[in-house]
Design a protein around this motif. Sequence first.
Motif, PDB file in Angstrom:
ATOM      1  N   ILE A 247       0.835  -1.210   0.000  1.00 39.46           N
ATOM      2  CA  ILE A 247       0.000   0.000   0.000  1.00 39.46           C
ATOM      3  C   ILE A 247       0.868   1.258   0.000  1.00 39.46           C
ATOM      4  N   SER A 248       1.973   1.234   0.734  1.00 38.17           N
ATOM      5  CA  SER A 248       2.789   2.455   0.755  1.00 38.17           C
ATOM      6  C   SER A 248       3.454   2.683  -0.598  1.00 38.17           C
ATOM      7  N   ARG A 250       2.049   1.804  -3.465  1.00 38.36           N
ATOM      8  CA  ARG A 250       0.946   2.327  -4.297  1.00 38.36           C
ATOM      9  C   ARG A 250       0.774   3.827  -4.069  1.00 38.36           C
ATOM     10  N   LYS A 251       0.905   4.219  -2.808  1.00 33.34           N
ATOM     11  CA  LYS A 251       0.743   5.631  -2.464  1.00 33.34           C
ATOM     12  C   LYS A 251       1.774   6.492  -3.219  1.00 33.34           C
ATOM     13  N   ARG A 252       3.004   6.010  -3.263  1.00 32.21           N
ATOM     14  CA  ARG A 252       4.085   6.691  -3.992  1.00 32.21           C
ATOM     15  C   ARG A 252       3.708   6.891  -5.453  1.00 32.21           C
ATOM     16  N   VAL A 254       0.645   6.900  -6.777  1.00 33.53           N
ATOM     17  CA  VAL A 254      -0.481   7.839  -6.894  1.00 33.53           C
ATOM     18  C   VAL A 254       0.013   9.275  -6.726  1.00 33.53           C
ATOM     19  N   GLU A 255       0.903   9.489  -5.761  1.00 37.95           N
ATOM     20  CA  GLU A 255       1.395  10.852  -5.541  1.00 37.95           C
ATOM     21  C   GLU A 255       2.195  11.357  -6.732  1.00 37.95           C
ATOM     22  N   GLU A 272      -8.517  13.748  -2.012  1.00 35.13           N
ATOM     23  CA  GLU A 272      -8.352  12.876  -0.848  1.00 35.13           C
ATOM     24  C   GLU A 272      -9.520  13.087   0.097  1.00 35.13           C
ATOM     25  N   SER A 278      -6.408   5.813   3.030  1.00 35.31           N
ATOM     26  CA  SER A 278      -6.704   5.180   1.736  1.00 35.31           C
ATOM     27  C   SER A 278      -5.826   3.954   1.519  1.00 35.31           C
ATOM     28  N   ASN A 279      -6.257   3.090   0.593  1.00 34.83           N
ATOM     29  CA  ASN A 279      -5.409   1.951   0.203  1.00 34.83           C
ATOM     30  C   ASN A 279      -4.845   2.130  -1.213  1.00 34.83           C
ATOM     31  N   TYR A 280      -5.163   3.258  -1.850  1.00 38.30           N
ATOM     32  CA  TYR A 280      -4.632   3.579  -3.184  1.00 38.30           C
ATOM     33  C   TYR A 280      -4.863   2.435  -4.176  1.00 38.30           C
TER      34      TYR A 280
END
Length: 363
Positions: A247-248, A250-252, A254-255, A272, A278-280
């Motif tokens: 998940i972290s 995925r966050k990268r 998305v950002e 947001e 979130s789980n992105y």
Amino acid sequence: MKINVTKSSLPLYKEYCEEIKDIWDNYCLTNNGPKHNKLEEEISKYLEVENTTLFVNGHSALEIAIEAFNFPKGSEIITTPFTFVSTTNAIVRNGLKPVFCDINRNNYTIDVTKIESLITKKTVAIVPVHVYGNVCDVEGIEKIAKKHNLKVIYDAAHAFGVKFKGKGISNWGDVSMFSFHATKVFNTIEGGALCYSDKALKAKYNSIKNFGLNGNEDCDFVGCNAKMNEFAASMGLCNLRHIDEYISRRKRVVEHYKSKLSNIHGIVLLKEQEQTISNYAYFPVLFENYKYDRDQIMNNLEKSGVGSRKYFYPCTNEFSSLKMYDFNNTPVAKEIANEILCLPLYPDLSFEEIENICKIILS
Ligand SMILES: *Cc1c(COP(=O)(O)O)cnc(C)c1O
């Protein structure tokens, strides 16, 4: 360049082999074995919910969640058409009637201001969808459900690991369904779960997923076979060890997309949500009066070897099999379905790949 819209998360080959090793000692391949039971416990812990029941896939879990409430045939269930067809099929396959409610423009979940006008004497439940992992207005839905004595069954297929106001998302509603399909944030190859607070549901779910057998040479229900096997559960035990890292990463991704696609005329990104972790799960982009339409963007990406997905198009109330339930109540859903595109998103998508994708969209 060859980039698929998604790439399944796999543990290391060695880790999975290590996990399945003891299956060769106990010869237990399925029927609620030790891996299955351990995974149920660990998922309850991870999702911070009291009870979890595992299933062979998410769709069966949702169908059984609805079945277990024993609604009279022909009852009505309020739901949205902006979802995977599984949601609507689960209602219709139970002999119930889907009543389509429109979605809101902020996060594409059910528009709670439109639910009450759809309630009739036959309404028994609401099946909202946490689409893309976006949290529905769970408090608004709870209020309406309490007032009208309706069950709330969430399609949380996209929402594994999502939290709202500090609580796991499946603490809202009577029951939530998660999908563990290979393409989802957390996978057991194929699989799914129901998560819920009312312990009394456990025996019923266990019986229905095992032909209705009750363990006393008798059947209480006309059940089916929807059990998760030990190899799938082993994949789940491995993937769950790495879920925070998935998940972290995925966050990268998305950002990075956001840094390239924000503030561009005609490109609308999801905002947001407040008080939400979130789980992105997806990166949906709306092309609304952009210089190219959604289908042109998709074709251009395809030509460069980049997969994207019209997720969700069409709305489920436009399918030949379901359109007899459409009463033109969902203009927003239909408009969004024509403009939305999900871009590639998986944990190890590189910044360079993201930049190439964005270049194609912008040029
Ligand atoms: C994936 C999905 C399902 C079905 O889950 P399976 O595990 O594939 O059966 C149901 N609803 C939604 C919204 C989904 O995305």
